[in-house]
Write a protein that holds these residues in place. Structure first.
Motif, mmCIF file in Angstrom:
data_model
loop_
_atom_site.group_PDB
_atom_site.id
_atom_site.type_symbol
_atom_site.label_atom_id
_atom_site.label_comp_id
_atom_site.label_asym_id
_atom_site.label_seq_id
_atom_site.Cartn_x
_atom_site.Cartn_y
_atom_site.Cartn_z
ATOM 1 N N LYS A 300 3.019 -26.512 20.050
ATOM 2 C CA LYS A 300 2.786 -26.631 18.613
ATOM 3 C C LYS A 300 3.573 -27.816 18.060
ATOM 4 N N LEU A 301 3.066 -28.359 16.957
ATOM 5 C CA LEU A 301 3.756 -29.416 16.239
ATOM 6 C C LEU A 301 4.793 -28.793 15.315
ATOM 7 N N VAL A 302 5.974 -29.398 15.292
ATOM 8 C CA VAL A 302 7.038 -28.951 14.391
ATOM 9 C C VAL A 302 7.564 -30.162 13.643
ATOM 10 N N ILE A 303 7.487 -30.116 12.316
ATOM 11 C CA ILE A 303 8.070 -31.164 11.478
ATOM 12 C C ILE A 303 9.166 -30.501 10.656
ATOM 13 N N PRO A 304 10.432 -30.830 10.917
ATOM 14 C CA PRO A 304 11.536 -30.168 10.195
ATOM 15 C C PRO A 304 11.372 -30.292 8.688
ATOM 16 N N GLY A 305 11.502 -29.184 8.013
ATOM 17 C CA GLY A 305 11.398 -29.165 6.561
ATOM 18 C C GLY A 305 9.978 -29.088 6.035
ATOM 19 N N VAL A 306 9.001 -29.151 6.921
ATOM 20 C CA VAL A 306 7.597 -29.079 6.481
ATOM 21 C C VAL A 306 6.874 -28.049 7.355
ATOM 22 N N PRO A 307 7.216 -26.778 7.225
ATOM 23 C CA PRO A 307 6.642 -25.768 8.114
ATOM 24 C C PRO A 307 5.159 -25.521 7.896
ATOM 25 N N THR A 339 11.865 -41.705 7.009
ATOM 26 C CA THR A 339 12.389 -41.381 8.338
ATOM 27 C C THR A 339 11.706 -40.107 8.816
ATOM 28 N N PHE A 340 10.856 -40.253 9.809
ATOM 29 C CA PHE A 340 9.968 -39.178 10.242
ATOM 30 C C PHE A 340 10.444 -38.621 11.575
ATOM 31 N N SER A 341 10.793 -37.351 11.573
ATOM 32 C CA SER A 341 11.157 -36.638 12.798
ATOM 33 C C SER A 341 10.082 -35.612 13.105
ATOM 34 N N PHE A 342 9.684 -35.534 14.362
ATOM 35 C CA PHE A 342 8.671 -34.547 14.745
ATOM 36 C C PHE A 342 8.933 -34.067 16.164
ATOM 37 N N LYS A 343 8.413 -32.872 16.449
ATOM 38 C CA LYS A 343 8.554 -32.277 17.778
ATOM 39 C C LYS A 343 7.242 -31.635 18.187
ATOM 40 N N PHE A 344 6.997 -31.652 19.481
ATOM 41 C CA PHE A 344 5.976 -30.801 20.077
ATOM 42 C C PHE A 344 6.725 -29.820 20.977
ATOM 43 N N ARG A 345 6.574 -28.515 20.692
ATOM 44 C CA ARG A 345 7.368 -27.492 21.379
ATOM 45 C C ARG A 345 6.454 -26.527 22.124
ATOM 46 N N LYS A 346 6.796 -26.298 23.383
ATOM 47 C CA LYS A 346 6.028 -25.405 24.250
ATOM 48 C C LYS A 346 6.038 -23.981 23.709
ATOM 49 N N THR A 347 4.870 -23.312 23.796
ATOM 50 C CA THR A 347 4.803 -21.908 23.410
ATOM 51 C C THR A 347 5.366 -21.043 24.539
#
Length: 595
Positions: A300-307, A339-347
Motif C-alpha cells: 500500500k501507499l503511505v503518505i505521512p500526514g495524508v492518510p 517536500t514530499f515523503s512517501f512509502k510503499f509498505r508490504k501488507t
C-alpha cells in the motif's frame, strides 16, 4: 482565427524553416537557440537554429562537462521591462510536451547568476533560477493547444539577463495525459523518475517515442531521492514489457528496471519544484521478477500526514493482468507539499516487498486567458510582418506589455503610442515603416485603428509619382473623386495613380478612410491597392494597372463592339464583382466597428 492570421507572417521568419527539417517524428520541433546550423544529434533528433529570430543576441559558451552541441550556444536578452517571445506552430485540440532549457556558462562574463520569469503566452510558467554555471536547468510543461500558436516568453529579470538555450516541442497522440482540467490548467513537470536505472543517463528518445526525459534514480541531489529505506535493491529484465494497457505509455526501457523493498518497505523523500499545490501524480508498476508458486507481492501507499489518499492494496501481478505488463495507479488531482515523503509498505499477507518502476508528478498551473482584445491587436500587427515591434508576440499585456502597447490595470490593451506628434507623423507616413520610433515620455497620443491601418500601405513621395507618371502626362480615366494617370515605377511595375480633387475637410477625411479601408482589403476580384501619397493639395492613391480597360468599355464601349461578351461571361463577371463588393462591405463595417 484572427490571432492565427496575425502571427502567420511572423512564423515565416521564426518557424517555417523548421517545417522542412525531416524530423524523426511528426510534431517534433527542436530549436537550438543562438545556433547557426541544422544538425542531427546523437539521439537522432533534428535541431534547427533560431537565426531568423529578430530579438536578443547569440552567444557561444563552453562548459567542460557539457559536450552536446545545442548547449554550446544560447540567446540572451536585455534586462528591461519587455518580454521576448518565441511563437511556435501547434495543432489545436492536441496535447504537447513543451521543454525549455537553460545553461548559463557565464555567457556575459559577469558571474552573476540570472533569475527571470518564463511564461506561456499570458500564463505564468515558472521562475528560472540559475545556481551555477554548468548545470542545465530544465522546465517542462504538458498542455492542450487551444489555438494554432503557442508563445514561450522570457521577461522580468531580477538579476542578470534573461536567456534561453533550447526550446523543444513534442506532440502527444491519443489520450496521453488527458485530465478534466486541461482547458483550465497546464501541467508543469515536477518529477519524472526511472527507478532501478542501470546508469546515470536519463531515458529519452528514441527509447521514449515522445521524448520524455526519465531521470535516473542513481543521481543524488540535495533533498532529492533521500531517506531511502534499508534493503532497497535494484532489479531488471531483458524481457519486453507490454505497455499497451497503460494510458500514459511509459517506455519499455523504464519499465524493465525497478527497485524492490527487501525489508518490506520502499521509502523516498524529494523536493517537488512548484509545490505546494494541486497536481497530477502517477506510479508505474510492472512485475519483472519471477515469483515462486507461493509468492505474493502486495503493498500500500503511505503518505505521512495524508492518510486519506492511501489507495487499496496493490497487487501488480493481478492489477496488470500478468507478468511484464504495465499498471499505472495514480491521482488526477492531489494536494502535495514541497517536500514530499512517501512509502510503499508490504501488507501482512505478502511474501515479497513492494516494487516501483517509475513515477511522474506534475503541478497544475492556471491558464490565464489573457487580454480580450488580443486578436484585434494581433490582426493589426500582422500588417507589419517585417517590423521587429510587430513580432514581439505573446499576449499584448501579460506578463508584461508589448513595447508599443499601453495597458490598463485590468490588463486591457489600448492601441496607444507614446510619441511626439512629429515622430508619429514620420512613423505613419515615412518610407521606412518597418520601425516604430523609440518611446519619448514628453507627449502621449492615442491613435485610432484607422490611423494604424493606414500604416500598412506603402507611402510614395510626390517626387516618386511625378517621375513614374512622367509629370502626370497620360490621363487614362477620371471619376467623381479625381483623375487617373498611367505610371511605371523604377522596378518597371505599371501603376495607376488616382489624384484626388476634393481638398475640403470632407475630402481629406475621405482620403484617410479610403487609405485605411483599402489597406486592409486583399481579394482577387478587387484591384490591388499599392499605396498612397499625402501630398498637400494633391492626395493620391496608387493601384495596380488593369491593362484591358474598364468594365464599362467591355459592356458598352468599343471593346464591346469588337469582342462582345457572352451571357455566361457576363454572369461570371457579375458573380466575381459581387464577391469583391462583399469583401469591401465587410471591411467597411469592420472599419466602422473599430472606430
Amino acid at each position: 482565427m484572427a490571432a492565427s492570421l496575425s502571427l502567420g507572417l511572423v512564423l515565416c521568419l521564426t518557424i517555417l524553416w523548421f517545417s522542412g527539417c525531416g524530423a524523426q517524428s511528426p510534431g517534433f520541433l527542436s530549436i537550438d537557440c543562438g545556433g547557426n546550423d541544422r544538425y542531427t544529434d546523437e539521439l537522432g533528433l533534428n535541431w534547427e537554429p533560431d537565426t531568423q529570430f529578430p530579438f536578443g543576441r547569440s552567444a557561444n559558451i563552453s562548459v567542460p562537462t557539457e559536450a552536446r552541441k545545442q548547449y554550446t550556444t544560447l540567446r540572451y536578452f536585455p534586462a528591461d521591462n519587455n518580454k521576448y517571445c518565441y511563437p511556435l506552430n501547434v495543432t489545436t485540440r492536441t496535447r504537447y510536451l513543451l521543454r525549455a532549457t537553460f545553461l548559463y556558462g557565464n555567457f556575459d562574463n559577469s558571474n552573476v547568476f540570472p533569475k527571470f520569469d518564463l511564461s506561456i503566452g499570458p500564463s505564468r510558467w515558472s521562475s528560472v533560477v540559475i545556481y551555477d554555471m554548468s548545470t542545465v536547468v530544465i522546465k517542462e510543461v504538458v498542455f492542450l493547444a487551444s489555438s494554432s500558436v503557442v508563445s514561450v516568453c522570457v521577461s522580468n529579470a531580477t538579476t542578470g539577463q534573461p536567456f534561453i538555450s533550447t526550446l523543444e516541442l513534442r506532440r502527444f497522440n491519443g489520450s496521453l495525459y488527458y485530465t478534466d482540467f486541461e482547458t483550465r490548467a497546464f501541467m508543469s513537470l515536477s518529477a519524472r523518475i526511472n527507478f532501478g536505472a542501470l546508469s546515470n543517463d536519463p531515458v529519452r528518445y528514441p527509447d521514449d517515442p515522445y521524448d520524455r526525459i526519465w531521470q535516473s534514480d542513481t543521481i543524488k541531489k540535495a533533498n532529492y531521492l533521500v531517506d531511502v529505506a534499508p534493503g532497497t535493491t535494484n532489479i531488471s529484465t531483458a524481457e519486453p514489457i507490454d505497455i499497451s494497457s497503460g494510458a500514459e505509455k511509459p517506455p519499455q526501457k523504464v519499465m524493465q528496471t525497478a527497485v524492490v523493498g527487501m525489508n518490506d518497505t520502499l521509502s523516498y523523500r524529494l523536493n517537488l519544484p512548484g509545490f505546494p499545490g494541486f497536481g497530477w501524480a502517477f506510479s508505474y508498476f510492472s512485475e519483472i521478477e519471477e515469483l515462486g508458486p507461493s509468492d505474493t507481492r502486495k503493498f500500500k501507499l503511505v503518505i505521512p500526514g495524508v492518510p486519506d489518499v492511501s489507495k487499496p492494496t496493490v497487487n501488480v501481478l493481478e492489477n496488470a493482468a500478468g507478468m511484464y505488463r504495465v499498471y499505472e495507479p495514480g491521482y488526477y488531482n492531489i494536494s502535495l507539499p514541497f517536500t514530499f515523503s512517501f512509502k510503499f509498505r508490504k501488507t501482512n499477507d505478502s511474501t515479497k516487498g513492494p516494487i516501483l518502476n517509475a513515477i511522474e508528478i506534475y503541478k497544475y498551473l492556471p491558464i490565464n486567458l489573457g487580454s480580450p482584445d488580443a486578436p484585434l491587436i494581433d490582426s493589426f500587427a500582422s500588417h507589419y510582418s517585417y517590423a521587429d515591434w510587430a513580432q514581439e508576440g505573446g499576449d499584448p499585456c501579460l506578463p508584461t506589455p508589448r513595447s508599443w502597447i499601453r495597458c490598463t490595470d485590468d490588463s486591457q490593451p489600448s492601441i496607444s503610442s507614446m510619441y511626439s506628434d512629429e515622430l508619429l507623423v514620420k512613423s505613419v507616413l515615412s518610407d521606412d515603416i518597418t520601425k516604430v520610433p523609440p518611446p519619448l515620455p514628453q507627449k502621449s497620443r492615442t491613435l485610432s485603428f484607422d490611423e494604424f491601418s493606414s500604416m500598412t500601405a506603402h507611402r510614395y513621395s510626390f517626387w516618386e509619382l511625378e517621375q513614374a507618371t512622367s509629370n502626370f502626362e497620360k490621363n487614362i480615366g477620371s471619376g467623381g473623386f479625381g483623375v487617373v494617370y498611367y505610371g511605371k515605377t523604377k522596378d518597371e511595375k505599371e501603376i495607376a495613380v488616382k489624384v484626388l480633387t476634393n481638398e475640403s475637410a470632407h475630402g481629406r477625411k475621405q482620403f484617410s478612410n479610403e487609405v485605411s479601408l483599402l489597406s486592409r482589403i486583399h481579394h482577387r476580384n478587387l484591384v490591388s491597392f499599392l499605396g498612397y501619397c499625402p501630398q498637400e493639395g494633391k492626395n493620391m492613391l496608387v493601384y495596380e494597372l488593369m491593362h484591358n480597360g474598364t468594365l464599362k468599355e467591355h459592356l458598352h464601349g468599343l471593346a464591346a463592339e469588337k469582342n462582345p461578351l457572352s451571357w455566361i461571361r457576363r454572369l461570371e463577371i457579375a458573380e466575381d464583382s459581387a464577391r469583391g463588393y462583399c469583401q469591401l462591405i465587410n471591411a467597411s463595417f469592420g472599419s466602422l466597428l473599430s472606430i
